[in-house]
Design a protein around this motif. Structure first.
Motif, PDB file in Angstrom:
ATOM      1  N   GLY A 138       8.611  29.032  -1.953  1.00  0.00           N
ATOM      2  CA  GLY A 138       8.618  28.144  -0.811  1.00  0.00           C
ATOM      3  C   GLY A 138       8.997  26.730  -1.202  1.00  0.00           C
ATOM      4  N   ALA A 139       8.865  25.822  -0.252  1.00  0.00           N
ATOM      5  CA  ALA A 139       9.276  24.438  -0.455  1.00  0.00           C
ATOM      6  C   ALA A 139       8.066  23.518  -0.425  1.00  0.00           C
ATOM      7  CB  ALA A 139      10.270  24.020   0.623  1.00  0.00           C
ATOM      8  N   THR A 140       8.218  22.378  -1.058  1.00  0.00           N
ATOM      9  CA  THR A 140       7.214  21.325  -0.980  1.00  0.00           C
ATOM     10  C   THR A 140       7.772  20.188  -0.131  1.00  0.00           C
ATOM     11  OG1 THR A 140       6.206  21.823  -3.118  1.00  0.00           O
ATOM     12  CG2 THR A 140       5.905  19.606  -2.267  1.00  0.00           C
ATOM     13  N   LEU A 141       7.025  19.838   0.899  1.00  0.00           N
ATOM     14  CA  LEU A 141       7.395  18.685   1.716  1.00  0.00           C
ATOM     15  C   LEU A 141       6.626  17.476   1.183  1.00  0.00           C
ATOM     16  CD1 LEU A 141       8.729  17.385   4.247  1.00  0.00           C
ATOM     17  CD2 LEU A 141       6.646  18.013   5.495  1.00  0.00           C
ATOM     18  N   ARG A 142       7.363  16.467   0.765  1.00  0.00           N
ATOM     19  CA  ARG A 142       6.742  15.238   0.281  1.00  0.00           C
ATOM     20  C   ARG A 142       6.890  14.156   1.355  1.00  0.00           C
ATOM     21  NH1 ARG A 142       5.738  16.733  -4.868  1.00  0.00           N
ATOM     22  NH2 ARG A 142       7.387  17.701  -6.115  1.00  0.00           N
ATOM     23  N   VAL A 143       5.758  13.547   1.690  1.00  0.00           N
ATOM     24  CA  VAL A 143       5.752  12.464   2.675  1.00  0.00           C
ATOM     25  C   VAL A 143       5.265  11.202   1.953  1.00  0.00           C
ATOM     26  CG1 VAL A 143       4.950  11.673   4.917  1.00  0.00           C
ATOM     27  CG2 VAL A 143       5.227  14.133   4.487  1.00  0.00           C
ATOM     28  N   TYR A 144       6.116  10.211   1.879  1.00  0.00           N
ATOM     29  CA  TYR A 144       5.789   8.954   1.204  1.00  0.00           C
ATOM     30  C   TYR A 144       5.473   7.913   2.276  1.00  0.00           C
ATOM     31  CZ  TYR A 144       8.639  11.401  -2.311  1.00  0.00           C
ATOM     32  OH  TYR A 144       9.179  12.334  -3.160  1.00  0.00           O
ATOM     33  N   ILE A 145       4.319   7.278   2.155  1.00  0.00           N
ATOM     34  CA  ILE A 145       3.853   6.342   3.176  1.00  0.00           C
ATOM     35  C   ILE A 145       3.650   4.983   2.531  1.00  0.00           C
ATOM     36  CG2 ILE A 145       2.104   5.925   4.938  1.00  0.00           C
ATOM     37  CD1 ILE A 145       1.702   9.219   3.808  1.00  0.00           C
ATOM     38  N   GLU A 146       4.245   3.960   3.140  1.00  0.00           N
ATOM     39  CA  GLU A 146       4.206   2.624   2.527  1.00  0.00           C
ATOM     40  C   GLU A 146       3.988   1.555   3.598  1.00  0.00           C
ATOM     41  OE1 GLU A 146       7.160  -0.348  -0.047  1.00  0.00           O
ATOM     42  OE2 GLU A 146       7.782   1.691   0.474  1.00  0.00           O
ATOM     43  N   ARG A 147       3.048   0.672   3.305  1.00  0.00           N
ATOM     44  CA  ARG A 147       2.795  -0.448   4.214  1.00  0.00           C
ATOM     45  C   ARG A 147       2.818  -1.745   3.424  1.00  0.00           C
ATOM     46  NH1 ARG A 147      -3.049  -1.999   6.960  1.00  0.00           N
ATOM     47  NH2 ARG A 147      -2.475  -4.125   7.579  1.00  0.00           N
ATOM     48  N   TYR A 148       3.601  -2.692   3.875  1.00  0.00           N
ATOM     49  CA  TYR A 148       3.652  -3.995   3.222  1.00  0.00           C
ATOM     50  C   TYR A 148       2.635  -4.919   3.872  1.00  0.00           C
ATOM     51  CZ  TYR A 148       5.225  -8.573   1.715  1.00  0.00           C
ATOM     52  OH  TYR A 148       5.271  -9.838   1.198  1.00  0.00           O
ATOM     53  N   GLU A 149       1.784  -5.535   3.039  1.00  0.00           N
ATOM     54  CA  GLU A 149       0.744  -6.437   3.527  1.00  0.00           C
ATOM     55  C   GLU A 149       0.851  -7.776   2.795  1.00  0.00           C
ATOM     56  OE1 GLU A 149      -1.331  -8.359   5.407  1.00  0.00           O
ATOM     57  OE2 GLU A 149      -1.769  -6.316   6.110  1.00  0.00           O
ATOM     58  N   PRO A 150       1.361  -8.801   3.468  1.00  0.00           N
ATOM     59  CA  PRO A 150       1.509 -10.106   2.812  1.00  0.00           C
ATOM     60  C   PRO A 150       0.226 -10.924   2.743  1.00  0.00           C
ATOM     61  CG  PRO A 150       2.364 -10.208   5.046  1.00  0.00           C
ATOM     62  CD  PRO A 150       1.958  -8.785   4.815  1.00  0.00           C
ATOM     63  N   TYR A 161       0.865  -1.182   0.000  1.00  0.00           N
ATOM     64  CA  TYR A 161       0.000   0.000   0.000  1.00  0.00           C
ATOM     65  C   TYR A 161       0.900   1.230   0.000  1.00  0.00           C
ATOM     66  CZ  TYR A 161      -4.194  -2.739   1.070  1.00  0.00           C
ATOM     67  OH  TYR A 161      -5.251  -3.613   1.022  1.00  0.00           O
ATOM     68  N   TYR A 162       0.563   2.204  -0.831  1.00  0.00           N
ATOM     69  CA  TYR A 162       1.511   3.305  -1.039  1.00  0.00           C
ATOM     70  C   TYR A 162       0.776   4.591  -1.375  1.00  0.00           C
ATOM     71  CZ  TYR A 162       5.567   5.812  -2.925  1.00  0.00           C
ATOM     72  OH  TYR A 162       6.554   6.740  -3.161  1.00  0.00           O
ATOM     73  N   SER A 163       1.247   5.712  -0.805  1.00  0.00           N
ATOM     74  CA  SER A 163       0.665   7.011  -1.117  1.00  0.00           C
ATOM     75  C   SER A 163       1.700   8.095  -0.878  1.00  0.00           C
ATOM     76  CB  SER A 163      -0.570   7.270  -0.243  1.00  0.00           C
ATOM     77  OG  SER A 163      -1.201   8.486  -0.588  1.00  0.00           O
ATOM     78  N   ARG A 164       1.541   9.207  -1.603  1.00  0.00           N
ATOM     79  CA  ARG A 164       2.417  10.371  -1.404  1.00  0.00           C
ATOM     80  C   ARG A 164       1.570  11.561  -1.003  1.00  0.00           C
ATOM     81  NH1 ARG A 164       5.816  12.683  -6.362  1.00  0.00           N
ATOM     82  NH2 ARG A 164       4.268  14.345  -6.469  1.00  0.00           N
TER      83      ARG A 164
END
Length: 429
Positions: free
Chosen positions: A378-390, A297-300
């Motif tokens: 200004g700046a862009t803060l990118r937060v990448y979120i990842e969850r591994y689900e087997p 599962y992945y999102s930015r």
């Protein structure tokens, strides 16, 4: 990129291998730019760029070529055009949105003229200087019409799009969006179905923020897996050295060793080759991949136009506490490791530091934070979120719901809302 006071003008410089200029070249160009005291202009005659051939200009030879013909010929050596043509003859339907950008003539020639896709398969295929007033970014925001079509009862079998300069891609099946990270993993796992990759891959490379889905493919195939900083130039050394065959980034860039750049139409054609060879839908292929390798599962989450000082302070403070995070629990998740990613190039030995903060949790999940752009806006803060689900029984969750605990953990660790005053990201992809 288009110029003008309200546009994002820029020049991309490529070097001898066809890829983006590496840092040692751009740094040398920058150093030289500071000592230039004059430049010369040759006021030659206008060149007819609509006519193939050569013309002399001020002692130089300018050759006008047809890149569509050369590119299509290369694609015919990599993919099974006969099988893809058979797919279209069977009634398979697709939509390709060229977004009034550069891939329009290429897609029209290859998909409709050479592969036999029905007339109208390629939409918005006439390149326009302003892209028809739209932003040619193949994501779920700027290609929303395509996404909505693919989620509707009238959806064709396959939907795709490419961007302004043709290097990135969007892949959408009937009722399913394929994330760029998953697309990289799926293409790597199935590349052997295309003639140009039948002998197998030498290795896979991905940018650090891109999900680890491709890592599990590389492990099963027994080939090298390379995690690089963001930026295609870092893949060039690996491709030139024969260490990697397929590369990809979470920002929708995918490519192979046929060039030294990401290639949006190439990715679409490889997907078509896989679909023709397997005779399954996009959704069936994706879900089968998840059953075999697990789902990432992945999102930015992008926080745009943050005050530069605030953004820099947030990241600096986070760097300062990386050493104390392992073993601590946030939103019920235990931090396993934390670092500021540094890349040691296995080919030339160069080191690129401070490439993004990685917080790894027990169980294979992670949060990555990076700053992008620190100009006057200004700046862009990118937060990448990842969850591994087997567990296949948990592969049908909505993405943001599946990542909810990681999103809370990122906020607890970084304090984004308190520091920036933003209650939510500007953009979620």
């Amino acid at each position: 990129n288009p110029g003008g006071p309200h546009e994002d003008f820029g020049i991309k410089y490529n070097v001898g291998n066809g890829g983006p200029a590496p840092e040692k070249v751009t740094e040398a160009v920058f150093a030289r730019s500071k000592v230039i005291d004059r430049y010369l202009i040759a006021d030659g005659p206008e060149i007819d760029i609509d006519t193939i051939g050569s013309v002399g200009v001020e002692g130089m030879e300018v050759e006008v070529v047809d890149p569509v013909t050369d590119y299509a010929a290369l694609m015919e050596t990599l993919f099974d055009f006969q099988a893809i043509s058979g797919l279209f003859r069977s009634g398979f339907r697709m939509v390709f949105d060229a977004m009034h950008a550069v891939t329009g003539p290429y897609a029209k020639e290859i998909l409709e003229n050479r592969l036999g896709a029905p007339d109208g398969t390629v939409r918005n295929f006439v390149p326009l200087p302003d892209f028809g007033g739209h932003h040619p970014d193949p994501n779920l925001v700027h290609a929303k019409d395509l996404y909505d079509l693919m989620m509707s009862a009238e959806a064709p079998d396959f939907g795709a799009a490419s961007d302004g300069d043709g290097d990135r891609n969007l892949i959408v099946g009937k009722g399913i969006f394929v994330t760029p990270s998953d697309s990289l993993a799926l293409l790597a796992a199935n590349a052997h179905l295309a003639p140009g990759y039948r002998s197998g891959l030498k290795g896979i490379a991905r940018s650090m923020p891109t999900s680890a889905a491709a890592d599990r493919v590389a492990e099963k195939l027994g080939i090298g897996m390379y995690e690089t900083p963001t930026g295609w130039k870092f893949f060039g050394n690996l491709l030139d050295a024969g260490m990697a065959t397929i590369c990809g980034e979470e920002s929708a860039g995918t490519g192979s060793d046929h060039v030294r750049e990401k290639d949006g139409l190439w990715a679409v054609l490889l997907w078509l080759n896989v679909l023709a060879a397997r005779g399954e839908s996009v959704k069936d292929i994706v879900t089968a991949h998840w059953r075999e390798f697990g789902r990432n599962y992945y999102s930015r989450h992008d926080y745009e136009a943050i005050e530069t000082d605030v953004a820099n302070a947030l990241v600096a403070d986070l760097r300062g506490k990386l050493s104390v995070l392992p073993g601590l629990k946030f939103a019920g998740l235990v931090v396993e490791a934390a670092d500021d990613f540094a890349y040691h190039d296995p080919v030339d030995g160069s080191v690129s530091s401070n490439q993004g903060i990685r917080i790894l949790f027990q169980g294979g999940s992670r949060v990555v934070l990076r700053l992008s752009g620190t100009g006057t806006a200004g700046a862009t803060l990118r937060v990448y979120i990842e969850r591994y689900e087997p567990d296949p029984a948990r592969h049908g969750m909505e993405t943001q719901a599946a990542l909810a605990d990681l999103i809370r953990a990122a906020e607890e660790i970084a304090g984004i809302a308190a520091r920036t005053g933003r209650a939510a990201p500007s953009v979620i992809t």
